[in-house]
Structure formats: structure tokens, C-alpha cells
Design an enzyme around this catalytic site. Structure first.
Site, PDB file in Angstrom:
ATOM      1  CG  ASN A  11      -5.843 -26.524  -2.792  1.00  0.00           C
ATOM      2  OD1 ASN A  11      -6.687 -27.247  -2.695  1.00  0.00           O
ATOM      3  ND2 ASN A  11      -4.686 -26.447  -3.394  1.00  0.00           N
ATOM      4  CD1 TRP A  12     -10.611 -25.506   1.650  1.00  0.00           C
ATOM      5  CD2 TRP A  12     -12.336 -26.696   1.890  1.00  0.00           C
ATOM      6  NE1 TRP A  12     -11.763 -24.804   2.169  1.00  0.00           N
ATOM      7  CE2 TRP A  12     -12.707 -25.527   2.156  1.00  0.00           C
ATOM      8  CE3 TRP A  12     -13.218 -27.511   2.040  1.00  0.00           C
ATOM      9  CZ2 TRP A  12     -14.144 -25.251   2.780  1.00  0.00           C
ATOM     10  CZ3 TRP A  12     -14.859 -27.361   2.515  1.00  0.00           C
ATOM     11  CH2 TRP A  12     -15.064 -26.108   2.877  1.00  0.00           C
ATOM     12  CE  LYS A  13      -2.458 -27.357  -0.444  1.00  0.00           C
ATOM     13  NZ  LYS A  13      -1.112 -27.188  -0.358  1.00  0.00           N
ATOM     14  CG  HIS A  99      -1.394 -27.233  -6.166  1.00  0.00           C
ATOM     15  ND1 HIS A  99      -0.381 -28.081  -5.432  1.00  0.00           N
ATOM     16  CD2 HIS A  99      -1.782 -26.241  -5.458  1.00  0.00           C
ATOM     17  CE1 HIS A  99      -0.349 -27.322  -4.065  1.00  0.00           C
ATOM     18  NE2 HIS A  99      -1.122 -26.249  -4.324  1.00  0.00           N
ATOM     19  CD  GLU A 101       0.122 -29.793  -2.060  1.00  0.00           C
ATOM     20  OE1 GLU A 101      -1.098 -30.077  -2.661  1.00  0.00           O
ATOM     21  OE2 GLU A 101       0.731 -28.923  -1.475  1.00  0.00           O
ATOM     22  CD  GLU A 171      -0.265 -22.371  -4.750  1.00  0.00           C
ATOM     23  OE1 GLU A 171      -0.878 -21.926  -3.570  1.00  0.00           O
ATOM     24  OE2 GLU A 171      -0.396 -23.525  -5.229  1.00  0.00           O
ATOM     25  N   GLY A 177       2.994 -24.954   2.609  1.00  0.00           N
ATOM     26  CA  GLY A 177       2.710 -25.460   3.718  1.00  0.00           C
ATOM     27  C   GLY A 177       4.041 -25.305   4.895  1.00  0.00           C
ATOM     28  CB  SER A 217       3.196 -20.058   4.293  1.00  0.00           C
ATOM     29  OG  SER A 217       3.678 -21.293   4.223  1.00  0.00           O
ATOM     30  N   GLY A 238      -3.836 -22.759   1.476  1.00  0.00           N
ATOM     31  CA  GLY A 238      -4.054 -24.045   1.764  1.00  0.00           C
ATOM     32  C   GLY A 238      -4.536 -24.235   3.113  1.00  0.00           C
ATOM     33  N   GLY A 239      -3.581 -24.616   3.975  1.00  0.00           N
ATOM     34  CA  GLY A 239      -3.959 -24.798   5.258  1.00  0.00           C
ATOM     35  C   GLY A 239      -4.781 -23.714   5.992  1.00  0.00           C
TER      36      GLY A 239
END
Ligand code: 13P
Length: 253
Positions: A11-13, A99, A101, A171, A177, A217, A238-239
């Protein structure tokens, strides 16, 4: 040997311009080989603005393309929104929905997410329904209740016949993150309960087939342990999905 083939999803956000996305996608293609695809399904979800170009650059490469959101209407006067049909036409096969977020920053509710799941499935997309508890919910022992409610409400009146129409991603909000990963015991407990609930809502066959991913993470150093858990069928990253070196590190771990 696992019953279900693992899905490793990035997920590149809100990262990368179209050109940066294409460069990263091409790098990813060059770093993966046949063995990786035999073991894993791989998906990347760049921002909307990169979808078409990335779709071209991963054509026939076995990498699935996902969007990070949709609105539930097919078209109309909804300034700024994008429909399931539109991302499908850009080459998407998957869409990340619910998600944390989106839930926390954009106030998305279970009901709203449910309408988007329905729209995604009708359009022939595979929704990746994200669920997860906050730190305070975990600390007050509400985790399993919160997850049950998110699954039940998110999937209300959603008909599923094989379990391959849908992916669930657990998640924990506090692990996203933060560098703090849920322990293998916490992850397996959550995934086991989600699968049991899916069996209750649908049936054993659906529960046996559905992929339940872990996110929060995930990196090359912890992927192996998490992915080897019985009820973990992949990762939503993610990251560590933003650089092909890190993402392939997870896949090759
Ligand atoms: P991180 O891997 O950066 O913790 O993000 C997880 C996530 O939110 C994937 O959807």
C-alpha cells in the site's frame, strides 16, 4: 505447507508521482523471479494518479494492481470521487477499503465501507477489507469484539460464494507506521477469530479459502515469522513497500 497461497500487497498510500511509481514498479518487476510468483501473489496499490501508467508497466508481469479507495456510486455529481468502474478501467483487480487511516482521518464508518465493498464486488474488484483495533481498545481487552463488529458490519448483506471474492487485512492501528509489530500470538489469535467468524457468517469452505493478511510494520526482518503463522495468508505492507529493495526483501524472506 499452507492451504492458501500468500498475497504480499504493497500500500503506497500518498506517495510517488506517476513517473516515480512507474520507476519503482519497473524496478520491482526486474527484482522478482518465477520462484517468487510460484510462492506468492503480489499486489501493489499506488495512488489513483499512477494507476494507468503503472498498469501499463506491469502488464503480463503477474503483479496485481490495487486502488487505495473508491466511492460506492458508479458515476455522478460527486466532486473529487472515483468509482470502482473507473479504477477497474485503469487496470485494477483489487481495492483496499476501510483502512484505519480512512476510518480515523476521513471518518469512514462501517456502513459506508460496507457500501463500497458491495460496489467493488459488483464491479468485479476484489476488496481488501481492513480492520483493526486501537491501542486503547487492545488495552481494555476489546480487540476481538472490535474486529468482530468491523467484519460483521463491513460484510453485511455481502454475498460471497467461494471466499476468493474478498480479502481481509488485520491491521492493528497501533502497529501501523510505528515500528511496533503485533506479537505472533496476538496476530494468530486475531486471524483465527476472524476466520471462525467468516465460517459463522458464510460457511467452512469460504473460511478455508479466504485470505487474511496481516499489516502493521511488516519488514524483511519480521515477515518470515508472521507469514509462517497458520492463519496468516500474506501481508499488507506500507512503508516497506515504497522501495522495491525493501518490498522484495519481504517477499524473499
Ligand atoms: P506500515 O507497514 O507502514 O506499518 O503500514 C501498514 C499499512 O497501513 C498498510 O496498509
Amino acid at each position: 505447507m499452507k492451504k492458501r497461497k500468500c498475497l504480499i500487497a504493497g500500500n503506497w498510500k500518498m506517495h510517488k508521482t506517476p513517473q516515480e511509481s512507474v520507476n519503482e514498479a519497473l524496478k520491482l518487476v526486474s527484482m522478482l523471479d518465477e520462484k517468487d510468483f510460484e510462492k506468492y501473489d503480489i499486489m501493489i496499490a499506488p495512488p489513483f494518479t499512477s494507476l494507468s501508467l503503472v498498469s501499463e508497466s506491469i502488464k503480463n508481469k503477474n503483479i496485481a494492481l490495487g486502488a487505495q479507495n473508491i466511492y460506492f456510486e458508479a458515476q455522478g455529481a460527486y466532486t473529487g470521487e472515483i468509482s470502482a468502474q473507473m479504477v477497474k478501467a485503469c487496470g485494477c483487480t483489487h481495492v483496499i477499503l476501510g483502512h484505519s487511516e480512512r476510518r480515523q482521518i476521513f471518518n469512514e464508518t462501517d456502513d459506508f465501507i460496507n457500501m463500497k465493498i458491495s460496489s467493488a464486488i459488483s464491479a468485479g474488484l476484489i476488496p481488501v477489507l481492513c480492520i483493526g483495533e486501537t491501542k486503547s481498545e487492545r488495552n481494555s481487552n476489546k480487540t476481538l469484539n472490535v474486529l468482530d463488529k468491523q467484519v460483521q458490519n463491513g460484510l453485511k448483506a455481502i454475498s460471497v460464494s467461494t471466499g476468493n471474492e474478498l480479502v481481509i487485512a488485520y491491521e492493528p492501528v497501533w502497529a501501523i507506521g510505528t515500528g511496533e509489530t503485533a506479537s505472533p500470538e496476538q496476530v494468530e489469535e486475531a486471524h483465527f477469530n476472524i476466520r471462525k467468524l467468516i465460517e459463522k457468517i458464510y460457511n467452512k469452505n469460504v473460511a478455508d479459502n479466504i485470505k487474511i493478511l496481516y499489516g502493521g510494520s511488516v519488514k524483511s526482518g519480521n515477515a518470515k515469522e508472521l507469514l509462517s503463522l497458520e492463519n496468516v495468508d500474506g501481508a499488507l505492507v506500507g512503508g516497506a513497500s515504497l522501495r522495491a529493495e525493501d518490498f522484495t526483501g519481504i517477499i524473499k524472506a
